[in-house]
Scaffold this active site. Structure first.
Site, PDB file in Angstrom:
ATOM      1  N   ASP A 101       2.222   5.158  -4.907  1.00 28.74           N
ATOM      2  CA  ASP A 101       1.426   4.057  -5.456  1.00 28.74           C
ATOM      3  C   ASP A 101       2.298   2.824  -5.689  1.00 28.74           C
ATOM      4  OD1 ASP A 101      -1.234   5.303  -5.801  1.00 28.74           O
ATOM      5  OD2 ASP A 101      -0.142   6.661  -7.115  1.00 28.74           O
ATOM      6  N   ASP A 133       8.282   6.185  -3.245  1.00 30.33           N
ATOM      7  CA  ASP A 133       7.154   6.327  -4.140  1.00 30.33           C
ATOM      8  C   ASP A 133       5.879   6.048  -3.351  1.00 30.33           C
ATOM      9  OD1 ASP A 133       5.907   6.707  -6.653  1.00 30.33           O
ATOM     10  OD2 ASP A 133       5.758   4.540  -6.930  1.00 30.33           O
TER      11      ASP A 133
END
Length: 259
Positions: free
Chosen positions: A15, A13
């Protein structure tokens, strides 16, 4: 329990794992460099459908993270891949930004508000009552309802913002129709991403900062999972879920030597 095979490809991922509020998380640059030097397939993932992969590449590059366009996978790209498989050359009414409209244009979709095959809802900072009303009427008229991701809120420097999942709930209340979510935690996003880099779930790992999207998506796609504690989830949060990550680490810096 059988031991997992060695990790040959990585999905992470963005963020909360690599960056936080526009600042790279310590160790993110070393992790990306190690991946690139190793030659192992990898993808940087985001449920945010606002930006194109090229936009995100430029954004990451400004922060010192050198990620090629082909190594970025967004919920907008996963949605476009899903629609291209389901109904090639179809039509859609879109509520969203350039990341989503560009992905749909690239697969040959026509964007229209006249009897579209689909209403596609993505992330935007300018949700309008007029656009939502049109979406409701088109869905009631027979258009299928698709959403890029189920996230109900998104981060900002001022605090949480209503996101795609919250707006989808409004449209569902008005139509009685549940959307199909293409992004995390749907393992579809992971599988299409793995296919894009020629990787297999048995030898892949997913790194994320959220139990309900990143870890769940990796788990359901059959991957080894790593939860980092630099984002939304704390150690105390883990036991609130009926599933667990394969591994918990403080940050992405702890995974540099695993590549």
């Amino acid at each position: 329990m059988a031991e997992r095979k060695p990790i040959e490809s990585w999905l992470t991922d963005m963020d909360g794992v690599l960056i936080h509020e526009g600042v790279p998380i310590p160790g993110a640059d070393a992790f990306i460099k190690k991946l690139r030097d190793s030659g192992k397939p990898f993808l940087v993932l985001t449920n945010n459908s606002i930006y194109t992969a090229r936009d995100l590449q430029a954004r990451l590059n400004r922060m010192g993270l050198d990620v090629p366009v082909d190594n970025i996978w967004t919920s907008a790209l996963a949605t476009a891949k899903f629609l291209d498989d389901q109904r090639p050359g179809g039509t859609a009414y879109v509520i969203g930004e350039a990341g989503l409209t560009t992905a749909l244009h690239d697969i040959g979709y026509v964007l229209t508000d006249h009897a579209p095959d689909y209403v596609v809802l993505g992330e935007t900072r300018t949700y309008s009552f007029e656009a939502m009303t049109k979406a409701v009427r088109l869905i009631n008229g027979g258009a299928r309802f698709i959403c890029t991701n189920p996230d109900e809120t998104g981060p900002s420097t001022e605090g949480p913002l209503p996101a795609t999942g919250a707006v989808a709930a409004l449209i569902t209340k008005a139509t009685g129709k549940q959307p199909y979510f293409a992004g995390k935690p749907n393992p579809l996003m992971m599988r299409t991403g793995l296919n894009a880099i020629g990787a297999h779930s048995e030898t892949s790992a997913m790194i994320g900062d959220r139990m309900d999207t990143d870890v769940l998506a990796g788990l359901e796609a059959g991957m080894e999972t790593f939860l980092v504690l630099t984002g939304l989830t704390t150690r105390a949060d883990i036991d609130r879920h009926p599933f667990r990550p394969s591994n918990v680490v403080d940050s992405i810096a702890d995974l540099v030597d695993r590549v």
